[in-house]
Design an enzyme around this catalytic site. Sequence first.
Site, PDB file in Angstrom:
ATOM      1  N   SER A 179       0.857  -1.197   0.000  1.00  0.00           N
ATOM      2  CA  SER A 179       0.000   0.000   0.000  1.00  0.00           C
ATOM      3  C   SER A 179       0.883   1.234   0.000  1.00  0.00           C
ATOM      4  O   SER A 179       2.018   1.188   0.500  1.00  0.00           O
ATOM      5  CB  SER A 179      -0.868   0.016   1.264  1.00  0.00           C
ATOM      6  OG  SER A 179      -1.470   1.287   1.449  1.00  0.00           O
ATOM      7  N   TYR A 235      -2.078  -1.038  10.399  1.00  0.00           N
ATOM      8  CA  TYR A 235      -2.115  -1.303   8.949  1.00  0.00           C
ATOM      9  C   TYR A 235      -0.839  -0.789   8.290  1.00  0.00           C
ATOM     10  O   TYR A 235      -0.191  -1.509   7.517  1.00  0.00           O
ATOM     11  CB  TYR A 235      -3.349  -0.610   8.366  1.00  0.00           C
ATOM     12  CG  TYR A 235      -3.568  -0.828   6.892  1.00  0.00           C
ATOM     13  CD1 TYR A 235      -4.189  -1.980   6.416  1.00  0.00           C
ATOM     14  CD2 TYR A 235      -3.181   0.134   5.964  1.00  0.00           C
ATOM     15  CE1 TYR A 235      -4.411  -2.163   5.055  1.00  0.00           C
ATOM     16  CE2 TYR A 235      -3.401  -0.046   4.603  1.00  0.00           C
ATOM     17  CZ  TYR A 235      -4.011  -1.201   4.157  1.00  0.00           C
ATOM     18  OH  TYR A 235      -4.228  -1.381   2.813  1.00  0.00           O
TER      19      TYR A 235
HETATM   20  C1  BMA Z   1      -5.019   1.744   1.042  1.00  0.00           C
HETATM   21  C2  BMA Z   1      -6.172   1.600   2.002  1.00  0.00           C
HETATM   22  C3  BMA Z   1      -7.209   2.638   1.687  1.00  0.00           C
HETATM   23  C4  BMA Z   1      -6.597   4.012   1.681  1.00  0.00           C
HETATM   24  C5  BMA Z   1      -5.417   4.021   0.731  1.00  0.00           C
HETATM   25  C6  BMA Z   1      -4.724   5.362   0.643  1.00  0.00           C
HETATM   26  O1  BMA Z   1      -4.019   0.813   1.323  1.00  0.00           O
HETATM   27  O2  BMA Z   1      -5.676   1.807   3.303  1.00  0.00           O
HETATM   28  O3  BMA Z   1      -8.243   2.576   2.657  1.00  0.00           O
HETATM   29  O4  BMA Z   1      -7.567   4.954   1.265  1.00  0.00           O
HETATM   30  O5  BMA Z   1      -4.497   3.044   1.124  1.00  0.00           O
HETATM   31  O6  BMA Z   1      -4.314   5.832   1.893  1.00  0.00           O
END
Ligand code: BMA
Length: 250
Positions: free
Chosen positions: A130, A143
């Site tokens: 992410s 997260y």
């Molecule tokens: C992703 C998630 C989404 C978030 C995006 C940007 O991995 O965590 O919920 O909107 O990142 O921050």
Amino acid sequence: MKPYSGKNALVFGGASGIGLVTAQLLQERGAKVTVADLSDPNGDLHGAPWLRCDVREPAQVEAAVQTAADGKNLDWLVYSAGIQHYGTVITTPVEEYDMVQSVNARGAFLAARAAIPRMKAGGAIVIVSSVQALACQDGVAAYAASKGTLEALVRAMAVDHAKDHIRVNSVMPGTVDTPMVRASADSFRGDGPLEEILAEWGSSHPLQRVAQPAEVAQVIAFLLSDEASFLTGSSYRVDGGLLAQLPVRL
Ligand code: BMA
């Protein structure tokens, strides 16, 4: 002949979201795809076998990889299992932190640990990370930490297994229209419509929208494919420009 004919692929977290669309795309292009997921598929797997698998359990992960490989080379591994919980280090219960790490990051370690010995003829691994591994919003301690862990793991595995002809990369999506993100949006929407929250989140990306899972799947497929033969140990942002931008308005 389809471009991915002869490729044997396994997608963890392939029953929904980015994993599902990736599994579909690989299959359309001729790969043999197996999907491993805790939840029932919520989309059409086009006949790909689905194995119920809790990525927190080493024995279940090992069994899924063994079944998918089926005595042959496992060419491609995609790790797209992920959960999102919100909180700071103060408000995140320890059990919740452990759970997020376990599903998002430790599961990738277990999957790779089971898969690499079955990539004797070489292979490619793509992990769904992410943008939050690099920058984050409020209240995403567990997260973001799990995604940062994945990034370090990608580099470590790429270095260790280059000699085995195994390439390891990650994609770092911004906000994507998936069941995970919709569930998050639902928890923030109050009385307003969920679509409005998604549109608002989308507007923080320079491209002014959230991504569709297929836009991430395309990059994953490329990174797995032989066309990406000199790419390893890297991360590819698929974020509509999100991290290119400073939140300073002129
Ligand atoms: C992703 C998630 C989404 C978030 C995006 C940007 O991995 O965590 O919920 O909107 O990142 O921050």
